[in-house]
Write a protein that holds these residues in place. Structure first.
Motif, PDB file in Angstrom:
ATOM      1  N   GLU A   1      13.258   0.194   0.717  1.00 54.35           N
ATOM      2  CA  GLU A   1      13.424   1.185   1.785  1.00 54.35           C
ATOM      3  C   GLU A   1      12.112   1.386   2.535  1.00 54.35           C
ATOM      4  O   GLU A   1      12.116   1.566   3.759  1.00 54.35           O
ATOM      5  N   ILE A   2      11.011   1.359   1.810  1.00 59.74           N
ATOM      6  CA  ILE A   2       9.705   1.441   2.470  1.00 59.74           C
ATOM      7  C   ILE A   2       9.492   0.223   3.356  1.00 59.74           C
ATOM      8  O   ILE A   2       9.034   0.329   4.505  1.00 59.74           O
ATOM      9  N   ALA A   3       9.839  -0.952   2.842  1.00 58.90           N
ATOM     10  CA  ALA A   3       9.675  -2.179   3.623  1.00 58.90           C
ATOM     11  C   ALA A   3      10.497  -2.114   4.909  1.00 58.90           C
ATOM     12  O   ALA A   3      10.025  -2.504   5.995  1.00 58.90           O
ATOM     13  N   THR A   4      11.716  -1.602   4.807  1.00 57.35           N
ATOM     14  CA  THR A   4      12.559  -1.475   5.993  1.00 57.35           C
ATOM     15  C   THR A   4      11.928  -0.526   7.007  1.00 57.35           C
ATOM     16  O   THR A   4      11.888  -0.813   8.216  1.00 57.35           O
ATOM     17  N   ALA A   5      11.416   0.595   6.530  1.00 53.10           N
ATOM     18  CA  ALA A   5      10.799   1.573   7.432  1.00 53.10           C
ATOM     19  C   ALA A   5       9.588   0.981   8.144  1.00 53.10           C
ATOM     20  O   ALA A   5       9.414   1.150   9.359  1.00 53.10           O
ATOM     21  N   VAL A   6       8.731   0.291   7.404  1.00 56.08           N
ATOM     22  CA  VAL A   6       7.531  -0.308   7.998  1.00 56.08           C
ATOM     23  C   VAL A   6       7.917  -1.364   9.023  1.00 56.08           C
ATOM     24  O   VAL A   6       7.390  -1.392  10.144  1.00 56.08           O
ATOM     25  N   ARG A   7       8.835  -2.243   8.640  1.00 58.66           N
ATOM     26  CA  ARG A   7       9.248  -3.304   9.563  1.00 58.66           C
ATOM     27  C   ARG A   7       9.854  -2.732  10.839  1.00 58.66           C
ATOM     28  O   ARG A   7       9.521  -3.164  11.946  1.00 58.66           O
ATOM     29  N   GLU A   8      10.751  -1.762  10.677  1.00 58.00           N
ATOM     30  CA  GLU A   8      11.447  -1.227  11.855  1.00 58.00           C
ATOM     31  C   GLU A   8      10.497  -0.448  12.759  1.00 58.00           C
ATOM     32  O   GLU A   8      10.664  -0.456  13.989  1.00 58.00           O
ATOM     33  N   LEU A   9       9.522   0.216  12.209  1.00 60.82           N
ATOM     34  CA  LEU A   9       8.524   0.900  13.046  1.00 60.82           C
ATOM     35  C   LEU A   9       7.720  -0.100  13.857  1.00 60.82           C
ATOM     36  O   LEU A   9       7.483   0.093  15.065  1.00 60.82           O
ATOM     37  N   LEU A  10       7.305  -1.177  13.229  1.00 61.43           N
ATOM     38  CA  LEU A  10       6.556  -2.204  13.953  1.00 61.43           C
ATOM     39  C   LEU A  10       7.402  -2.828  15.060  1.00 61.43           C
ATOM     40  O   LEU A  10       6.913  -3.081  16.164  1.00 61.43           O
ATOM     41  N   ILE A  11       8.676  -3.053  14.781  1.00 64.88           N
ATOM     42  CA  ILE A  11       9.558  -3.675  15.764  1.00 64.88           C
ATOM     43  C   ILE A  11       9.800  -2.736  16.944  1.00 64.88           C
ATOM     44  O   ILE A  11       9.838  -3.158  18.104  1.00 64.88           O
ATOM     45  N   ALA A  12       9.951  -1.449  16.670  1.00 68.75           N
ATOM     46  CA  ALA A  12      10.299  -0.483  17.721  1.00 68.75           C
ATOM     47  C   ALA A  12       9.085   0.025  18.487  1.00 68.75           C
ATOM     48  O   ALA A  12       9.252   0.651  19.541  1.00 68.75           O
ATOM     49  N   PHE A  13       7.879  -0.242  18.013  1.00 66.21           N
ATOM     50  CA  PHE A  13       6.683   0.342  18.627  1.00 66.21           C
ATOM     51  C   PHE A  13       6.596  -0.065  20.096  1.00 66.21           C
ATOM     52  O   PHE A  13       6.586  -1.255  20.418  1.00 66.21           O
TER      53      PHE A  13
ATOM     54  N   THR B   1      -6.533   4.829   0.247  1.00 64.68           N
ATOM     55  CA  THR B   1      -5.441   3.900   0.515  1.00 64.68           C
ATOM     56  C   THR B   1      -4.604   4.373   1.697  1.00 64.68           C
ATOM     57  O   THR B   1      -4.165   3.568   2.535  1.00 64.68           O
ATOM     58  N   ALA B   2      -4.376   5.672   1.783  1.00 65.49           N
ATOM     59  CA  ALA B   2      -3.623   6.220   2.915  1.00 65.49           C
ATOM     60  C   ALA B   2      -4.364   5.971   4.221  1.00 65.49           C
ATOM     61  O   ALA B   2      -3.757   5.600   5.234  1.00 65.49           O
ATOM     62  N   HIS B   3      -5.670   6.173   4.195  1.00 61.95           N
ATOM     63  CA  HIS B   3      -6.484   5.926   5.397  1.00 61.95           C
ATOM     64  C   HIS B   3      -6.434   4.447   5.779  1.00 61.95           C
ATOM     65  O   HIS B   3      -6.290   4.102   6.957  1.00 61.95           O
ATOM     66  N   GLU B   4      -6.534   3.566   4.775  1.00 59.75           N
ATOM     67  CA  GLU B   4      -6.488   2.137   5.059  1.00 59.75           C
ATOM     68  C   GLU B   4      -5.134   1.738   5.626  1.00 59.75           C
ATOM     69  O   GLU B   4      -5.060   0.921   6.560  1.00 59.75           O
ATOM     70  N   PHE B   5      -4.060   2.298   5.077  1.00 54.22           N
ATOM     71  CA  PHE B   5      -2.728   1.986   5.608  1.00 54.22           C
ATOM     72  C   PHE B   5      -2.665   2.336   7.089  1.00 54.22           C
ATOM     73  O   PHE B   5      -2.174   1.546   7.916  1.00 54.22           O
ATOM     74  N   ARG B   6      -3.146   3.502   7.424  1.00 54.29           N
ATOM     75  CA  ARG B   6      -3.089   3.967   8.819  1.00 54.29           C
ATOM     76  C   ARG B   6      -3.841   3.013   9.739  1.00 54.29           C
ATOM     77  O   ARG B   6      -3.344   2.620  10.804  1.00 54.29           O
ATOM     78  N   ILE B   7      -5.046   2.635   9.332  1.00 58.98           N
ATOM     79  CA  ILE B   7      -5.865   1.740  10.156  1.00 58.98           C
ATOM     80  C   ILE B   7      -5.192   0.378  10.288  1.00 58.98           C
ATOM     81  O   ILE B   7      -5.087  -0.183  11.392  1.00 58.98           O
ATOM     82  N   ARG B   8      -4.717  -0.171   9.173  1.00 59.34           N
ATOM     83  CA  ARG B   8      -4.166  -1.535   9.209  1.00 59.34           C
ATOM     84  C   ARG B   8      -2.830  -1.580   9.949  1.00 59.34           C
ATOM     85  O   ARG B   8      -2.519  -2.601  10.578  1.00 59.34           O
TER      86      ARG B   8
ATOM     87  N   MET C   1       0.830  -1.205   0.000  1.00 58.20           N
ATOM     88  CA  MET C   1       0.000   0.000   0.000  1.00 58.20           C
ATOM     89  C   MET C   1       0.866   1.258   0.000  1.00 58.20           C
ATOM     90  O   MET C   1       0.628   2.204  -0.766  1.00 58.20           O
ATOM     91  N   ALA C   2       1.886   1.263   0.881  1.00 54.64           N
ATOM     92  CA  ALA C   2       2.744   2.445   0.947  1.00 54.64           C
ATOM     93  C   ALA C   2       3.517   2.639  -0.358  1.00 54.64           C
ATOM     94  O   ALA C   2       3.692   3.781  -0.825  1.00 54.64           O
ATOM     95  N   ALA C   3       3.985   1.551  -0.957  1.00 51.51           N
ATOM     96  CA  ALA C   3       4.719   1.647  -2.220  1.00 51.51           C
ATOM     97  C   ALA C   3       3.826   2.182  -3.330  1.00 51.51           C
ATOM     98  O   ALA C   3       4.284   2.920  -4.216  1.00 51.51           O
ATOM     99  N   GLY C   4       2.542   1.826  -3.292  1.00 50.44           N
ATOM    100  CA  GLY C   4       1.623   2.342  -4.290  1.00 50.44           C
ATOM    101  C   GLY C   4       1.354   3.830  -4.128  1.00 50.44           C
ATOM    102  O   GLY C   4       1.147   4.557  -5.106  1.00 50.44           O
ATOM    103  N   ILE C   5       1.379   4.305  -2.897  1.00 48.69           N
ATOM    104  CA  ILE C   5       1.160   5.731  -2.628  1.00 48.69           C
ATOM    105  C   ILE C   5       2.393   6.548  -2.969  1.00 48.69           C
ATOM    106  O   ILE C   5       2.299   7.671  -3.462  1.00 48.69           O
ATOM    107  N   PHE C   6       3.580   5.947  -2.715  1.00 44.08           N
ATOM    108  CA  PHE C   6       4.841   6.660  -2.947  1.00 44.08           C
ATOM    109  C   PHE C   6       5.705   5.899  -3.961  1.00 44.08           C
ATOM    110  O   PHE C   6       6.737   5.317  -3.622  1.00 44.08           O
TER     111      PHE C   6
END
Length: 869
Positions: free
Chosen positions: A414-426, A478-485, A402-407
């Motif tokens: 790099e997007i995958a790394t950012a998403v993964r690391e945010l989830l890990i650090a939360f 899509t941005a709203h769905e990303f945020r919720i999911r 979803m994020a790759a489709g928006i950006f």
């Protein structure tokens, strides 16, 4: 809001029915309970042991007694002046053909009237991860067949006993292949009708005549044609896949990792109305007075859901949410609820009863034994990474897509790394942004998480873009769905990594490894407890105060005993070294390790200490052996290091089972003698902890919640051990016993304290609902061994005094240390509380004055509860 004064959790199923619960009402009334607190009662999958796998939220389960049985229970409670709190499950339902809504979706796909009930990605066929092997292999081995579902009168593709309905347009293909008049008529009906009429027509055709035996025979013949079955399967709205594929690819949102529970879309008003029709009726007709909301963090929009629910049930209904608060986190102030189900109260108890100095000794011994496994923070990060990259790889991948489709201008990896690391650090379970800006609390969480992630990245552009999505700064669906999911995923990642992985890997002190707990935090003792309770009185004075639930890792009294290991840390550490040597013959040499390894041994000795019966009978060990070995296997599977639920290693699990069984073998004389000897002072101090934490729960801010059977001692292990039937007949008999406190056995004494405390709450409900929390200063040589506070409102007050850190100070069989131990220790009493008082536990009079002598109060009794005369 009409508040309970105390709740009593009943686990329905496993022998507990509405009629059995009716029989308990007089006992609960005498105990001092105001509200029975029921596990889910709506119709669930056949044989369900817990009720969270709901198949029909608008039917009361016939297995429990149905609507008639429920009405009898509601009437019994009303006659006793008691209420009912129901545990409801808005986040998910059973993904089972027994669920008519789910079954309709399987048959009709996106055209089903219930397609929007469930959180399904309809860009592809619905994935069903039910196969034990790949589809082609299951087909080749004859595990799939064409069948008639005679319950529903329809054609189905059968996988063993599971019957999956085929879509109506497939009926003609099936009929042509079968050359059977019944099948032909079913196909004609399928072409001419739809919905409920379709199902009814098929049932009528199937049962009104024709040779069903011949039809079944023809179906068996057709099932031998693998190519036909494959083509039939491929034209359905669903696809059968290997259950292991769910981690990396699933087309519906599940509850955590449980593919048998499909997420529901209660954010849709029509879905909300359909799923709450019966429960709202029960509330409006006065049969239900309170609701417990299961897994509120799983919902797309928790606040919007709770606002809608509050509007539907009115201001008087008591509502609490199952919500685990992280360190420093508070419940969102805008939620229209009384509070949480109370995990944070358990965390406060651990701060009080774990000795900080002893914990450091345990830490040194544990790290010396297990090495890197003793690094909590590294263990947490590894566990969360495993969840993100393996167990929830599919959900994480969907976020990345979803994020790759928006950006599209940002590198996907790099997007995958950012998403993964945010989830890990939360650091918390989730934030709560939906359509608007984040709250101050959520903004702070996101900023702190981003700062941590940023330190490990070479380029922060992808991270900045993902943060904009989470902050709600990007427009679009899509941005709203990303945020919720993302918010719906961060909670399961945290829960599975921490509660169901890390807490079975990091075994320094099992008592601290509790749902909502923070085992790495240095305990702050009485000062920390007072601060937490003052905050609780201010922020959620009417939330539940729990010391055990159906989800806690062990019974509350097992945990209370294990707290004592921090006091006798050196004794325990030396004993473990000795026990490991004694039981070395039971180790099994596997190709790469001797099992169990030291970390697991350390865990097993603690777990056994927590549940060890004081009156251990070597001639009757079967029940303990079965419970303990089952726990040992579950623990290593949850740890996911050498074995797991998804990848079971038989040789390793066998080694664990043999070793655990040896620890309770009547032939293991040297070990048993030493274990029993070492454990005695831990058992004695554990009893005192149990009584102390019980009175604290009854008197502190919040609504005390008693888990079934925990009004007496509960030394259970993790579920399903903690859901065993309770011998309420014995508990009734104990409650009926008269006589002084000093004559009661320890378990009956705990029950008596519960009764005394709850009856006080019933006599003075305003004091406990609105009263201030006032810490009382202790002085003297043993001031660190006692905690005291008062609940105060106008002229009403109640003073609670409990001992702590009593390891080594108790004589065998005695639950108090004697006046000589306490010496000059005293409790300072402010002037409004100076008058004549009485201790409700023993009836002693407490003379007026500005202090209470602890030697006088606790010199001959385990604790004190003082009220004005």
């Amino acid at each position: 809001m009409i508040l309970p004064t105390a709740t009593y959790r009943i686990q329905f199923r496993n022998g507990m029915t509405f009629d059995r619960a009716c029989d308990l009402v007089p006992y609960l009334k005498t105990l001092g309970i105001s509200h029975l607190y029921a596990s889910p009662i709506f119709t669930a999958v056949s044989g369900s042991t817990h009720g969270y796998d709901v198949t029909d939220a608008n039917e009361i389960d016939p297995a429990l007694g149905g609507r008639a049985g429920f009405d009898r229970l509601a009437e019994s409670l009303a006659s006793a002046g008691m209420g009912l709190v129901l545990d409801i499950v808005p986040n998910h339902m059973a993904a089972s053909p027994e669920n008519d809504r789910w079954r309709d979706v399987l048959a009709l796909g996106p055209q089903s009237a219930y397609a929007r009930h469930f959180d399904i990605d309809w860009s592809e066929p619905l994935t069903l991860p039910q196969l034990g092997q790949d589809f082609e292999e299951a087909l080749a081995s004859g595990e799939l067949r064409l069948a008639v579902d005679e319950t529903h009168g329809s054609f189905a593709l059968a996988y063993f006993q599971t019957l999956l309905p085929v879509k109506p347009s497939s009926y003609g293909v099936v009929a042509n292949r079968l050359d059977d008049p019944v099948a032909t008529r079913m196909a004609e009906a399928a072409a001419a009708t739809s919905g409920e009429d379709f199902a009814r027509a098929l049932r009528d055709i199937l049962f009104e005549g024709g040779d069903r035996a011949l039809l079944r025979e023809k179906l068996e013949d057709v099932s031998s044609d693998r190519e036909f079955l494959k083509s039939l399967h491929d034209e359905q709205h669903w696809r059968l896949i290997h259950w292991k594929e769910a981690a990396r690819h699933l087309s519906y949102r599940r509850f955590f990792e449980v593919t048998g529970l499909v997420g529901t879309r209660v954010e849709d008003p029509l879905v909300f109305e359909d799923m709450h029709r019966l429960v709202l009726e029960l509330v409006r007709h006065g049969k239900v007075q309170g609701l417990r909301i299961d897994h509120v963090d799983g919902l797309a929009e928790p606040k919007a859901y709770l606002d809608r629910l509050r509007a539907a049930v009115g201001a008087d209904t008591y509502i609490v949410v199952e919500k685990i608060l992280g360190a420093g986190e508070i419940l969102p102030e805008s939620w229209p609820v009384a509070g949480t189900t109370g995990y944070e109260f358990i965390a406060a108890l651990s701060e009080l009863f774990i000795d900080a100095g002893g914990l450091r000794i345990l830490d040194d011994a544990y790290r010396g034994l297990v090495g890197e496994a003793g690094n909590l923070e590294e263990g947490r990060r590894l566990a969360k990474r495993q969840m993100v990259e393996r167990n929830f790889a599919g959900e994480t991948g969907r976020l990345v897509a979803m994020a790759a489709g928006i950006f599209p201008e940002i590198n996907r990896e790099e997007i995958a790394t950012a998403v993964r690391e945010l989830l890990i650090a939360f650091p918390v379970y989730r934030t709560y942004g939906d359509g608007g800006p984040l709250s101050w609390q959520d903004s702070a969480v996101l900023a702190a998480t981003a700062s941590q992630v940023m330190a490990g990245l070479d380029d922060r552009r992808a991270l900045d873009h993902v943060l904009k999505l989470l902050e709600g700064k990007i427009e679009g669906d899509t941005a709203h769905e990303f945020r919720i999911r993302f918010q719906q995923l961060s909670g399961p990642v945290m829960a599975k990594a921490t509660e169901d992985t890390l807490f079975y890997r990091y075994n320094r002190l099992l008592a601290a490894n509790e749902v909502g707990g923070e085992p790495g935090k240095t305990p702050e003792g009485p000062d920390g407890f007072h601060r937490r309770m003052a905050e609780r009185a201010r922020l959620q004075p009417h939330g539940l105060s729990a010391s055990a639930t159906h989800d806690t890792k062990r019974g509350e009294d097992a945990r209370a005993r294990l707290y004592v290991l921090s006091e006798g840390a050196d004794v325990f550490a030396q004993a473990v070294a000795r026990w490991r040597d004694m039981n070395r013959p039971w180790l099994k040499d596997l190709p790469d390790v001797a099992a169990p390894e030291p970390n697991t041994e350390w865990m097993l000795y603690q777990a056994l200490a927590g549940v060890w019966p004081e009156d251990f009978d070597r001639g009757q060990v079967e029940d303990l052996r079965a419970r303990f070995t089952d726990y040992a296997v579950k623990a290593v599977r949850e740890a996911k290091l050498r074995s797991a639920w998804t990848e079971q290693e038989g040789a390793y699990e066998e080694a664990i089972t043999v070793y655990a069984a040896a620890l309770v073998s009547p032939d293991n004389d040297a070990f048993l003698d030493d274990f029993e000897r070492v454990l005695q002072p831990f058992i004695a101090a554990g009893y005192v902890n149990s009584l102390s934490q019980t009175l604290l729960k009854l008197m502190a801010p919040g609504i005390p919640d008693i888990y079934q059977g925990a009004e007496v001692f509960d030394f259970s292990l993790v579920d399903p051990d903690n859901r065993r039937p309770v011998d309420h007949a014995k508990l009734k008999a104990w409650l009926d016993e008269a006589g002084p406190i000093a004559k009661l056995q320890a378990a009956a004494l705990k029950q008596r304290i519960v009764t005394i405390g709850l009856q006080l709450r019933q006599r003075q409900p305003v004091l406990f609902a609105k009263g201030d929390y006032l810490p009382l200063k202790t002085t003297g040589c043993r001031r660190n061994h006692v905690l005291a506070f008062a609940r105060v409102r106008n002229s009403e007050f109640a003073i609670t005094v409990v001992p702590r850190l009593m390891f080594g100070w108790l004589d065998p069989g005695v639950l108090f240390a004697g006046p000589e131990f306490w010496e000059d220790t005293a409790i300072a009493v402010p002037s409004p509380l100076h008058g004549l008082k009485a201790d409700l536990v023993t009836g002693k009079t407490i003379e007026p004055g500005g202090s209470i002598s602890v030697a006088t109060l606790l010199g001959s009794q385990p604790l004190g509860l003082i009220s004005p005369i």
